[in-house]
Enzyme design. Structure first.
Site, PDB file in Angstrom:
ATOM      1  N   PHE A  11       0.847  -1.207  -0.006  1.00 31.11           N
ATOM      2  CA  PHE A  11      -0.056   0.079  -0.090  1.00 31.11           C
ATOM      3  C   PHE A  11       0.851   1.273  -0.015  1.00 31.11           C
ATOM      4  CE2 PHE A  11      -2.375   3.570   1.655  1.00 31.11           C
ATOM      5  CZ  PHE A  11      -3.342   3.421   0.668  1.00 31.11           C
ATOM      6  N   ASP A  57       9.647   2.891   1.653  1.00 35.31           N
ATOM      7  CA  ASP A  57       8.356   3.641   1.945  1.00 35.31           C
ATOM      8  C   ASP A  57       8.095   3.432   3.740  1.00 35.31           C
ATOM      9  OD1 ASP A  57       5.710   4.722   2.614  1.00 35.31           O
ATOM     10  OD2 ASP A  57       4.895   3.653   0.759  1.00 35.31           O
ATOM     11  N   LYS A  95       2.851  11.274   6.937  1.00 35.12           N
ATOM     12  CA  LYS A  95       1.974  11.269   7.907  1.00 35.12           C
ATOM     13  C   LYS A  95       2.462  11.903   9.416  1.00 35.12           C
ATOM     14  CE  LYS A  95      -0.496   6.946   6.213  1.00 35.12           C
ATOM     15  NZ  LYS A  95      -1.565   7.681   5.841  1.00 35.12           N
TER      16      LYS A  95
END
Length: 407
Positions: free
Chosen positions: A145, A230, A259
């Site tokens: 993801f 990531d 984030k």
């Protein structure tokens, strides 16, 4: 008798009426928050054990982050990258130093940062490695993801993210996560990068086999390929280290961050890499109006200051041990398996008892917010400011949910 004004049903109905149905949220309408706790429109408090998918690593409204945002709001909020503002260099320098890299390219969302990493990897492949035009290939892992843009969903294996959004962007090869042999076979002379999550979050907090990431690093070195990590969900203290990839002593060629970098206040993302990698970009080839804006940089600088002490990494490591011990004790009592590192756990609920969605709905009734993924799995990722007693409270709530289902 006093009539209680219950606002949640109406607020949920209004949200359902006026928004596209691209999310299926739990029936909770949050109005206030502080630390590890949120309060809904009817005054009910919940322990937040999702933390905005790691965007709230430092809790809701951390005083130092709120102060940095307030101070910057009174001075300057946006210039665009047509000019340089007085927070930009400090943010880029601080983040580059935290990552051990030379350069930083700030963006806004995690997906933008992944797209940036893809473009940089391809440009590096053509301009440095010498791959023939139009042939650059990036190898990714199944169940990844990395976001939901059209290019990113082109290499997703999740039908919900991918189906009906084609035609798909070429240039990607997908291999099983954790399978070094499959990865080795997929890398060829046209491969410019391997893009991986050091721990796969959306897939259920999947931790790769010991030695896998070190093996990927060795393969990339041998084949002149960039290793792109990531760390949007796994980074910035979540797993007990600043970056999850550090658990194997591995340094990637490029970090992809987001984030928690925005402190739960503003969307902030970035890629960090050496000058030999990020230096391939030329003026006008990539950018974003709000990328690296003054407000984002001011908050990001304070986030990095919080990480520099190591306090939050240590809290995640220590309290993560407590969380995982409590969850493992539920194995055989409605839990099939527990995975993760630090304050991050994927918990497989026995599907004979309930789905992951049902587990999260029942946890909410017990005052704990979590999120399901892929059937009967739930994810737990509390803010790193959570207390030992709050960790125990969340585990006790899950135990109660499971006990009720087994009666």
């Amino acid at each position: 008798m006093t009539t209680v004004d219950v606002r949640t049903p109406e607020a949920l109905a209004e949200a359902e009426r006026w928004t596209a149905h691209n999310y299926h949220p739990l029936p909770v309408v949050i109005a206030e928050a502080d630390g590890a706790w949120v309060t809904d429109v009817d005054g009910r408090r919940y322990l937040d054990f999702l933390a905005g998918y790691s965007a709230l690593n430092f809790g809701h409204r951390h005083p130092a982050l709120i102060a940095a945002a307030h101070a910057q709001l009174d001075r300057l909020t946006l210039t665009s990258r047509a000019f340089v503002h007085d927070q930009f260099a400090e943010f880029c320098h601080a983040l580059a130093t935290l990552c051990g890299k030379d350069l930083v390219l700030p963006m806004n969302t995690g997906a933008e940062a992944v797209e940036t990493a893809i473009k940089v990897s391809r440009a590096w492949g053509y301009r440095v490695k010498g791959v023939a035009p139009g042939r650059a290939k990036i190898v990714v892992a199944e169940n990844n993801f990395h976001g939901r843009t059209t290019t990113i969903v082109s290499f997703s294996t999740d039908p919900d993210a991918r189906d009906d959004f084609g035609p798909y962007t070429p240039g990607f090869a997908v291999v099983p996560y954790g399978d070094l042999d499959a990865l080795t076979a997929a890398v060829d002379d046209d491969t410019v990068a391997v893009l991986l999550e050091p721990i796969q979050g959306e897939a259920g907090v999947l931790v790769p086999p010991d030695g896998y990431l070190a093996g990927v690093r060795d393969l990339c070195d041998r084949r002149s390929v960039l290793l792109v990590a990531d760390e949007i969900q796994s980074g910035l203290g979540r797993t007990g280290r600043t970056f999850a990839i550090e658990h194997e002593g591995v340094e990637p060629d490029m970090y992809v961050l987001g984030k928690a970098l925005g402190g739960g206040i503003v969307p902030v993302s970035a890629v960090a890499a050496g000058r030999d990698v990020l230096g391939v970009l030329r003026p006008g080839e990539h950018g974003s109006t709000f990328g690296g804006n003054p407000l984002a940089c001011a908050v990001g600088v304070e986030v990095i200051r919080l990480l520099q002490s190591g306090e939050f990494q240590e809290r995640s490591r220590r309290l993560g041990e407590r969380l995982h011990a409590g969850l493992r004790a539920l194995t055989g009592h409605g839990v099939l398996q527990v995975r993760g590192r630090g304050l991050w756990a994927g918990v497989d609920i026995d599907p004979a008892l309930m789905t992951g969605r049902q587990a999260c709905e029942r946890l909410a009734e017990h005052g704990v917010l979590a999120k399901d993924t892929h059937g009967s799995t739930i994810r737990l990722a509390p803010p790193l400011v959570v207390s030992p007693d709050e960790v125990d409270q969340a585990v006790a709530a899950l135990a109660a949910v499971l006990a009720d289902a087994r009666r």
